[in-house]
Write an enzyme that holds these catalytic residues in place. Structure first.
Site, PDB file in Angstrom:
ATOM      1  N   ASP A 151       3.405  -8.399  -9.517  1.00  0.00           N
ATOM      2  CA  ASP A 151       3.825  -7.325  -9.633  1.00  0.00           C
ATOM      3  C   ASP A 151       3.442  -6.572 -11.632  1.00  0.00           C
ATOM      4  O   ASP A 151       3.756  -6.545 -11.832  1.00  0.00           O
ATOM      5  CB  ASP A 151       5.340  -6.790  -9.652  1.00  0.00           C
ATOM      6  CG  ASP A 151       5.070  -5.250  -9.318  1.00  0.00           C
ATOM      7  OD1 ASP A 151       6.745  -4.571  -9.066  1.00  0.00           O
ATOM      8  OD2 ASP A 151       4.223  -4.406  -8.696  1.00  0.00           O
ATOM      9  N   CYS A 156       1.457  24.715   5.972  1.00  0.00           N
ATOM     10  CA  CYS A 156       1.385  26.657   5.474  1.00  0.00           C
ATOM     11  C   CYS A 156      -0.076  26.798   6.276  1.00  0.00           C
ATOM     12  O   CYS A 156      -1.289  26.104   6.154  1.00  0.00           O
ATOM     13  CB  CYS A 156       1.306  26.351   4.089  1.00  0.00           C
ATOM     14  SG  CYS A 156       0.547  27.846   3.165  1.00  0.00           S
ATOM     15  N   GLU A 195       0.266 -18.724  -2.948  1.00  0.00           N
ATOM     16  CA  GLU A 195       0.451 -18.275  -3.569  1.00  0.00           C
ATOM     17  C   GLU A 195       0.988 -16.939  -4.265  1.00  0.00           C
ATOM     18  O   GLU A 195       1.387 -16.645  -2.992  1.00  0.00           O
ATOM     19  CB  GLU A 195      -0.658 -18.062  -4.710  1.00  0.00           C
ATOM     20  CG  GLU A 195      -1.128 -17.019  -4.507  1.00  0.00           C
ATOM     21  CD  GLU A 195      -3.440 -16.926  -4.424  1.00  0.00           C
ATOM     22  OE1 GLU A 195      -3.773 -16.345  -5.880  1.00  0.00           O
ATOM     23  OE2 GLU A 195      -3.773 -18.379  -4.366  1.00  0.00           O
ATOM     24  N   LYS A 205       4.793  -9.271   2.056  1.00  0.00           N
ATOM     25  CA  LYS A 205       5.891  -8.958   1.671  1.00  0.00           C
ATOM     26  C   LYS A 205       7.396  -9.164   1.492  1.00  0.00           C
ATOM     27  O   LYS A 205       7.201  -9.652   2.432  1.00  0.00           O
ATOM     28  CB  LYS A 205       5.281  -7.160   1.392  1.00  0.00           C
ATOM     29  CG  LYS A 205       4.347  -7.022   1.323  1.00  0.00           C
ATOM     30  CD  LYS A 205       3.676  -7.137  -0.209  1.00  0.00           C
ATOM     31  CE  LYS A 205       3.612  -6.076  -1.092  1.00  0.00           C
ATOM     32  NZ  LYS A 205       3.618  -4.249  -0.579  1.00  0.00           N
ATOM     33  N   CYS A 219       5.819  29.312   3.564  1.00  0.00           N
ATOM     34  CA  CYS A 219       5.682  28.157   2.143  1.00  0.00           C
ATOM     35  C   CYS A 219       5.473  28.904   0.686  1.00  0.00           C
ATOM     36  O   CYS A 219       5.714  30.422   0.657  1.00  0.00           O
ATOM     37  CB  CYS A 219       3.534  28.859   2.368  1.00  0.00           C
ATOM     38  SG  CYS A 219       3.271  28.073   0.776  1.00  0.00           S
ATOM     39  N   CYS A 242       2.998  30.139  -1.815  1.00  0.00           N
ATOM     40  CA  CYS A 242       1.620  31.247  -1.718  1.00  0.00           C
ATOM     41  C   CYS A 242       2.733  32.113  -0.450  1.00  0.00           C
ATOM     42  O   CYS A 242       2.391  33.846  -0.653  1.00  0.00           O
ATOM     43  CB  CYS A 242       0.401  31.025  -1.294  1.00  0.00           C
ATOM     44  SG  CYS A 242       0.762  29.857   1.240  1.00  0.00           S
ATOM     45  N   TYR A 300      -2.183 -14.562 -14.916  1.00  0.00           N
ATOM     46  CA  TYR A 300      -2.673 -15.365 -13.991  1.00  0.00           C
ATOM     47  C   TYR A 300      -3.402 -15.211 -13.624  1.00  0.00           C
ATOM     48  O   TYR A 300      -4.278 -14.299 -13.040  1.00  0.00           O
ATOM     49  CB  TYR A 300      -1.505 -15.434 -12.715  1.00  0.00           C
ATOM     50  CG  TYR A 300       0.100 -16.217 -13.774  1.00  0.00           C
ATOM     51  CD1 TYR A 300      -0.447 -17.669 -13.941  1.00  0.00           C
ATOM     52  CD2 TYR A 300       1.242 -15.919 -13.143  1.00  0.00           C
ATOM     53  CE1 TYR A 300       0.836 -18.152 -14.789  1.00  0.00           C
ATOM     54  CE2 TYR A 300       2.496 -16.805 -13.569  1.00  0.00           C
ATOM     55  CZ  TYR A 300       1.845 -17.628 -14.650  1.00  0.00           C
ATOM     56  OH  TYR A 300       2.935 -18.929 -15.325  1.00  0.00           O
ATOM     57  N   LYS A 359       2.195 -13.227  -5.131  1.00  0.00           N
ATOM     58  CA  LYS A 359       1.835 -11.669  -5.076  1.00  0.00           C
ATOM     59  C   LYS A 359       2.620 -11.245  -6.373  1.00  0.00           C
ATOM     60  O   LYS A 359       3.564 -10.990  -6.195  1.00  0.00           O
ATOM     61  CB  LYS A 359       1.844 -10.583  -4.110  1.00  0.00           C
ATOM     62  CG  LYS A 359       1.470  -9.446  -4.188  1.00  0.00           C
ATOM     63  CD  LYS A 359       1.673  -8.983  -2.662  1.00  0.00           C
ATOM     64  CE  LYS A 359       0.534  -7.262  -2.872  1.00  0.00           C
ATOM     65  NZ  LYS A 359       0.764  -6.480  -4.380  1.00  0.00           N
ATOM     66  N   CYS A 377      -3.308  29.814  -0.253  1.00  0.00           N
ATOM     67  CA  CYS A 377      -2.412  29.105  -0.919  1.00  0.00           C
ATOM     68  C   CYS A 377      -2.613  27.907  -2.090  1.00  0.00           C
ATOM     69  O   CYS A 377      -3.708  27.354  -2.336  1.00  0.00           O
ATOM     70  CB  CYS A 377      -1.279  28.421   0.372  1.00  0.00           C
ATOM     71  SG  CYS A 377      -0.371  27.184  -0.881  1.00  0.00           S
TER      72      CYS A 377
END
Length: 666
Positions: free
Chosen positions: A115, A425, A111, A313, A407, A410, A221, A113, A431
């Site tokens: 979205d 980091c 069947e 897919k 970073c 921080c 569906y 798929k 942080c």
């Protein structure tokens, strides 16, 4: 004087007309004639309000707007599907099915798929009583009022002999035509437009006021089943289940078939691929399911997905755009991820403005510069990523990416271990970016389960420096919370109650909540069982950690590194000081059960399969998904299928629930 028979006929006739119009796309009456019948129905209901029932066409939009969605626990989890992104992965799926079932060919129901949004519709004796979103698969949101506005969904099933309870699983989506109408209306009304039909469907279904949902045309569906009582009502094949749904007036997609072997699967995939652009709605692939329910049961599930089904897919849709800049994001564990900022481009119906570059090595491998023209795709039609840079179009002023040494959040030093691709980091909970993600991880449902502590609230708590570590959550007072945006007295009370409730928890959840790298739920449970006390874990050597089930050198080093950090130990001690009660789930090994392999089949009289499995495993036994010569016992309930037949063929002992309980208690 209007008789009740006329009213009953009107209800049935209008429901039939709705089905013909919204499901079959075959209107039987002009709108003006439909409106006459509908007005007659309203007139009768005005004179006889005592006749009005929930399945009347007039009741699709009723009641006042809700302030929030109630939680709905799924009796049968709404599991996701594993994906096949390449043809070879679909071939491997077919091979696994044949090997697992020990057959040469498998019959599949195939069947589309869709979205959209996965939804579970609960019918009791044919009457729609509840609708819920997938959520996390185990609990979702109650969207019954909004689902009732979708005219494609029957409020009462057609025909008779309906089960006492059945949960119809399916997808809510918006067609291309209705999406265009919605956006045109939004432009006319000076309102924000939706990026794609899926977002429009999701936004429409989660409106707090069902009257708004009713103004937006959604479709549905059916494609699966959840709880069903009695189970005997479910046909022996998936294709027959969809036929049954169709006879009940439930919408079922016509693009479906029953095929055999990998050739049949690939043929359907190619056929739908050709039709994809002509369909009136979005799809992102096709779904293959073993047709036989007995064979589905025999293969069972792995993790949070069935072994008997997979989503194949379609290739990701791609587009060209330019890189405006490359920034870095900081994750919960300090991972530094380069992110490309793009000139907005539509890919697969979605406007993409940034795309992940994963890590510094990936940027170098793909040779992406700021200013480049790049190919962007949505991997699996979900996550935007840069496929490649077109060097022939590189401008003279293009700039190579340089990984920062500090970073951006921080200012702490960024480190990159020699044997790892990801830079991190070093700031830890110092942080702010890591603090926010650490707090959200700590509070999530599978960890400390602090309801009400979401992204926006955590942002405020960290940005205002009210909370720095998870331990600070347990020091929050009403005054500090009540002054935050969108946080009234009642919400503050509820959050404080949820925080207090989280103090009574399991050691396994506590360990998982700490956010130690490489330590998931399963490993946390193993650590809790082995050490039984958080301090014993904190003082454990690498040698001791390696004795724990599934803990290898990498995980052991990660645990030691985390627990050797002084600030992490301090946070743990602060948490324990507020009065945590951490229960340890103790295994009760039973010599009669230890090492034995059980297979569960059919419906047990008083226990769910999960309950029976937990009891067996707690006693030292194992639960397998299929019967073999190594199986010790098959526990058979009502409507036991092929596993019972296989047990009889192999001479495996077959017991019922009572005999299993006697064994467990021996």
């Amino acid at each position: 004087m209007v008789n009740s028979a006329r009213y009953a006929w009107l209800k049935e006739e209008l429901a039939s007309l709705d089905h013909a119009y919204y499901v079959l796309d075959n209107p039987r009456l002009p709108d003006v004639e439909y409106d006459k019948l509908y007005r007659e129905l309203l007139s009768i209901e005005s004179s006889h309000p005592e006749w009005v029932t929930s399945d009347s066409p007039s009741q699709r939009v009723s009641g006042q707007a809700s302030n929030l969605f109630q939680e709905v626990k799924h009796v049968v989890p709404m599991l996701s599907l594993n994906n096949a992104l390449e043809d070879s992965e679909a071939e491997a799926f077919d091979r696994r099915c044949r090997d697992g079932l020990e057959v040469n060919d498998v019959e599949y129901s195939v069947e589309l798929k869709f979205d959209g949004l996965a939804i579970s519709l609960r019918y009791e004796r044919g009457l729609l009583v509840q609708a819920a979103t997938r959520g996390d698969g185990y609990s979702g949101e109650d969207v019954t009022a909004n689902i009732r506005t979708i005219r494609a969904i029957p409020l009462r099933l057609k025909g008779s002999n309906h089960p006492d309870v059945i949960e119809v699983r399916g997808e809510v989506f918006m067609s291309h035509k209705d999406f265009e109408i919605l956006n045109q209306r939004a432009i006319k009304d000076n309102e924000k437009t939706f990026a794609n039909p899926r977002n429009a469907a999701a936004g429409s279904l989660r409106q707090l006021d069902p009257k708004i949902t009713a103004k937006r045309t959604l479709s549905f569906y059916s494609y699966g089943v959840g709880q069903c009582e009695p189970q005997s009502i479910i046909p022996n094949t998936h294709a027959s289940l969809l036929d049954l749904y169709e006879s009940w007036g439930l919408p079922v997609c016509t693009h479906r078939a029953v095929v055999k072997s990998i050739e049949g699967l690939m043929g359907f995939y190619a056929e739908i691929g050709q039709l994809r652009d002509q369909l009136p709605y979005d799809i992102d692939g096709v779904v293959y399911k073993i047709n036989s329910r007995a064979q589905q049961e025999e293969l069972g599930f792995v993790s949070r997905a069935p072994r008997f089904a997979i989503a194949h897919k379609f290739p990701a849709q791609e587009a060209l755009t330019t890189v405006l800049g490359i920034d870095v994001q900081v994750g919960r564990t300090g991972a530094i991820t380069p992110v490309a900022r793009l000139t907005p481009v539509t890919v697969g119906g979605v406007t993409v403005t940034n795309a992940t570059l994963h890590n510094e090595d990936e940027v170098r491998r793909k040779d992406v510069h700021i200013g480049d023209t790049v190919v962007v795709r949505r991997a699996g039609d979900v996550i935007p990523e840069i496929v490649s840079a077109l060097r022939e179009k590189r401008p003279e002023n293009a700039v190579a990416f340089v990984m920062p040494t500090q970073c951006p959040v921080c200012g702490s030093h960024i480190e990159k271990p020699i044997d790892e691709a990801v830079a991190r980091c070093s700031g830890g909970l110092f942080c702010a970016a890591q603090r926010k993600q650490a707090l959200l991880h700590f509070a999530q449902r599978r960890a400390m389960d602090i309801e009400g502590l979401g992204d926006k609230l955590v942002d405020q708590l960290v940005d205002l420096n009210i909370v720095r570590t998870p331990a600070d959550l347990y020091k929050l007072g009403l005054m500090a919370l009540a002054n935050l945006d969108r946080m009234g007295d009642k919400s503050a009370d509820n959050l404080i109650a949820a925080i207090e409730k989280s103090k009574s928890n399991t050691l396994a959840r506590f360990i998982f909540a700490l956010g130690i790298r490489h330590v998931g739920e399963s490993t946390a449970k193993d650590l809790a069982k082995y050490f039984g006390d958080i301090h014993k874990l904190m003082d454990a050597s690498e040698e001791a950690l390696l004795k724990v089930n599934d803990v290898g050198p990498v995980v052991a080093q990660s645990i030691i590194h985390f627990l050797n950090e002084a600030h992490n130990r301090e946070v743990i001690e602060q948490l324990l000081a507020v009065g945590f009660t951490l229960e340890v789930e103790v295994s009760e090994i039973n010599p009669a059960i230890q090492g034995k392999t059980f297979v569960l089949t059919g419906t047990l009289p008083t226990l769910s399969r999960d309950q029976a499995k937990a009891m067996i495993e707690k006693s030292g036994g194992k639960v397998a998904g299929s019967v073999s010569a190594k199986t010790s016992y098959v526990v058979a309930g009502e409507d036991a299928g092929s596993k019972l037949e296989k047990a009889n063929e192999l001479g495996v002992a077959v017991i019922d629930e009572g005999q299993m309980l006697a064994l467990l208690n021996s």
